[in-house]
Design an enzyme around this catalytic site. Sequence first.
Site, mmCIF file in Angstrom:
data_model
loop_
_atom_site.group_PDB
_atom_site.id
_atom_site.type_symbol
_atom_site.label_atom_id
_atom_site.label_comp_id
_atom_site.label_asym_id
_atom_site.label_seq_id
_atom_site.Cartn_x
_atom_site.Cartn_y
_atom_site.Cartn_z
ATOM 1 N N ASP A 1 -57.110 24.380 46.201
ATOM 2 C CA ASP A 1 -56.135 24.730 45.148
ATOM 3 C C ASP A 1 -55.556 26.126 45.353
ATOM 4 O O ASP A 1 -55.123 26.772 44.389
ATOM 5 C CB ASP A 1 -56.767 24.636 43.752
ATOM 6 C CG ASP A 1 -57.403 23.282 43.487
ATOM 7 O OD1 ASP A 1 -56.754 22.270 43.799
ATOM 8 O OD2 ASP A 1 -58.537 23.240 42.982
ATOM 9 N N LYS B 1 -51.719 25.883 49.086
ATOM 10 C CA LYS B 1 -51.333 25.525 50.459
ATOM 11 C C LYS B 1 -50.048 24.709 50.467
ATOM 12 O O LYS B 1 -49.212 24.863 51.360
ATOM 13 C CB LYS B 1 -52.449 24.720 51.129
ATOM 14 C CG LYS B 1 -53.744 25.489 51.341
ATOM 15 C CD LYS B 1 -54.797 24.650 52.047
ATOM 16 C CE LYS B 1 -55.256 23.463 51.228
ATOM 17 N NZ LYS B 1 -55.946 23.849 49.966
ATOM 18 N N GLY B 2 -49.911 23.825 49.472
ATOM 19 C CA GLY B 2 -48.743 22.960 49.434
ATOM 20 C C GLY B 2 -47.443 23.732 49.408
ATOM 21 O O GLY B 2 -46.485 23.382 50.107
ATOM 22 N N HIS C 1 -51.993 18.046 46.991
ATOM 23 C CA HIS C 1 -51.110 19.184 47.221
ATOM 24 C C HIS C 1 -49.872 19.020 46.353
ATOM 25 O O HIS C 1 -49.275 17.945 46.318
ATOM 26 C CB HIS C 1 -50.701 19.271 48.692
ATOM 27 C CG HIS C 1 -51.820 19.679 49.600
ATOM 28 N ND1 HIS C 1 -51.703 19.684 50.966
ATOM 29 C CD2 HIS C 1 -53.069 20.107 49.331
ATOM 30 C CE1 HIS C 1 -52.846 20.101 51.499
ATOM 31 N NE2 HIS C 1 -53.681 20.354 50.522
ATOM 32 N N SER C 2 -49.498 20.078 45.655
ATOM 33 C CA SER C 2 -48.345 20.026 44.759
ATOM 34 C C SER C 2 -47.257 20.970 45.242
ATOM 35 O O SER C 2 -47.541 22.032 45.789
ATOM 36 C CB SER C 2 -48.743 20.420 43.331
ATOM 37 O OG SER C 2 -49.750 19.564 42.834
ATOM 38 N N VAL D 1 -55.923 16.099 41.399
ATOM 39 C CA VAL D 1 -56.531 14.774 41.535
ATOM 40 C C VAL D 1 -57.342 14.397 40.307
ATOM 41 O O VAL D 1 -57.217 13.298 39.770
ATOM 42 C CB VAL D 1 -57.419 14.711 42.797
ATOM 43 C CG1 VAL D 1 -58.127 13.356 42.886
ATOM 44 C CG2 VAL D 1 -56.580 14.957 44.043
ATOM 45 N N ARG E 1 -60.146 20.863 34.199
ATOM 46 C CA ARG E 1 -59.765 22.271 34.176
ATOM 47 C C ARG E 1 -60.485 23.023 35.292
ATOM 48 O O ARG E 1 -61.673 22.817 35.550
ATOM 49 C CB ARG E 1 -60.096 22.903 32.822
ATOM 50 C CG ARG E 1 -59.690 24.376 32.782
ATOM 51 C CD ARG E 1 -59.653 24.971 31.413
ATOM 52 N NE ARG E 1 -59.356 26.398 31.489
ATOM 53 C CZ ARG E 1 -59.191 27.177 30.442
ATOM 54 N NH1 ARG E 1 -59.295 26.663 29.224
ATOM 55 N NH2 ARG E 1 -58.920 28.454 30.590
ATOM 56 N N ARG E 2 -59.745 23.897 35.952
ATOM 57 C CA ARG E 2 -60.312 24.682 37.041
ATOM 58 C C ARG E 2 -61.018 25.923 36.522
ATOM 59 O O ARG E 2 -60.541 26.577 35.598
ATOM 60 C CB ARG E 2 -59.204 25.097 38.014
ATOM 61 C CG ARG E 2 -58.553 23.941 38.739
ATOM 62 C CD ARG E 2 -57.309 24.371 39.497
ATOM 63 N NE ARG E 2 -56.689 23.246 40.203
ATOM 64 C CZ ARG E 2 -55.450 23.239 40.654
ATOM 65 N NH1 ARG E 2 -54.677 24.300 40.477
ATOM 66 N NH2 ARG E 2 -54.970 22.189 41.292
ATOM 67 N N LEU F 1 -49.033 35.688 43.315
ATOM 68 C CA LEU F 1 -49.067 37.138 43.108
ATOM 69 C C LEU F 1 -48.515 37.493 41.735
ATOM 70 O O LEU F 1 -48.914 38.497 41.128
ATOM 71 C CB LEU F 1 -48.262 37.851 44.200
ATOM 72 C CG LEU F 1 -48.318 39.378 44.185
ATOM 73 C CD1 LEU F 1 -49.739 39.884 44.415
ATOM 74 C CD2 LEU F 1 -47.364 39.971 45.218
ATOM 75 N N LYS G 1 -46.389 34.315 47.877
ATOM 76 C CA LYS G 1 -45.716 33.529 46.851
ATOM 77 C C LYS G 1 -45.672 34.317 45.548
ATOM 78 O O LYS G 1 -46.685 34.830 45.084
ATOM 79 C CB LYS G 1 -46.447 32.202 46.622
ATOM 80 C CG LYS G 1 -46.220 31.164 47.703
ATOM 81 C CD LYS G 1 -44.788 30.625 47.680
ATOM 82 C CE LYS G 1 -44.547 29.809 46.413
ATOM 83 N NZ LYS G 1 -43.144 29.324 46.331
#
EC number: 6.3.4.4
Length: 339
Positions: free
Chosen positions: A13, A16-17, A43-44, A253, A257-258, A285, A324
């Site tokens: 997460d 990378k996408g 990947h989003s 997926v 919650r992360r 960032l 990013k």
Amino acid sequence: MPSMIVVGGQWGDEGKGSIIAYLALHDEPEIIARGGVGTNAGHSVFINGKKYAVRQLPTGFMQRKARLLVGAGVLVDPEVFFHELEHLKDFNVKERVGIDYRCAIIEPKHKELDRSNGYLHGKIGTTGSGCGPANADRVMRKAKQAKDIKELEPYLTDVAAEVNDALDEGALVLVEGTQGFGLSLYYGTYPYVTSKDVTASSVAADVGIGPTRVDEVIVVFKSFPTRVGAGPFPTEMPMEEADRLGLVEYGTVTGRRRRVGWFDFEMARYSARVNGATMLAVTMLDKYDKEAFGVTDYDKLPRKAKEFIEEIEEKVGVPVGLIKTGPELEHIIDRRDTI
């Protein structure tokens, strides 16, 4: 032209996408190949304000000139594969995709076992996508291969041959990894890991690229690392702190919650070393410094954000080439010509 591998440096997460999507459009690779585990990682990417999430196909699908390949080391779920062909039909994916005939197949029984096994789904916190049981069958030489599935016949190819032919001809090949260093079966927080190694070396092998043919390894880090499921997380912050900072995320997926933490410089350095990083990419960032949102020129970054990037470079020992600063494709700083 070189081969370029993109892998995650934390627990997946990392964004990378979005990095892969930028490289696909900006660098225009002739082949985009997916390595990694299988459909347990999503990947989003945001394109014109619309979110696209893929679990099986390469995230660089929006580069319409590229051949899209799924390497022999990747598990294939036919149900997910055909769903994504339909989901991405506006990008002409069906005519451009190839699956290695040696890919092992995720069957319904693998998904059922993954979801019903108390140890895997309960303690370890797997995604329930069937990857672990399918890889176990592969190790036991019992798994079906893509060549055994009639519906996949039109898409079968020898990915290793295609990739190496392209490199012989001087073409640019972009290889995508999945998940992240902390989830590697070999180097991660065992047993709270995925079912195979996901470092750059393994991702290269997944698509048939030998170690002497790897030119660039980009390791991606998120300004605030996250983790889905159980397992050690040394720099984890309380959920209340994550709420206060606006760091609320859910897995592509699982929908879970992360967990969120502070940037771990020690882990980042080790991850970069084992992956053989030639360059780093830092995402989100703008979450670290809201004033960095949408900035595309490094010299125009606010001081706080720039000092954070400099600290990463100093402590990890690898230059940061891509940054990013927001969710859209154009929210990026490309410093590759200056590092």
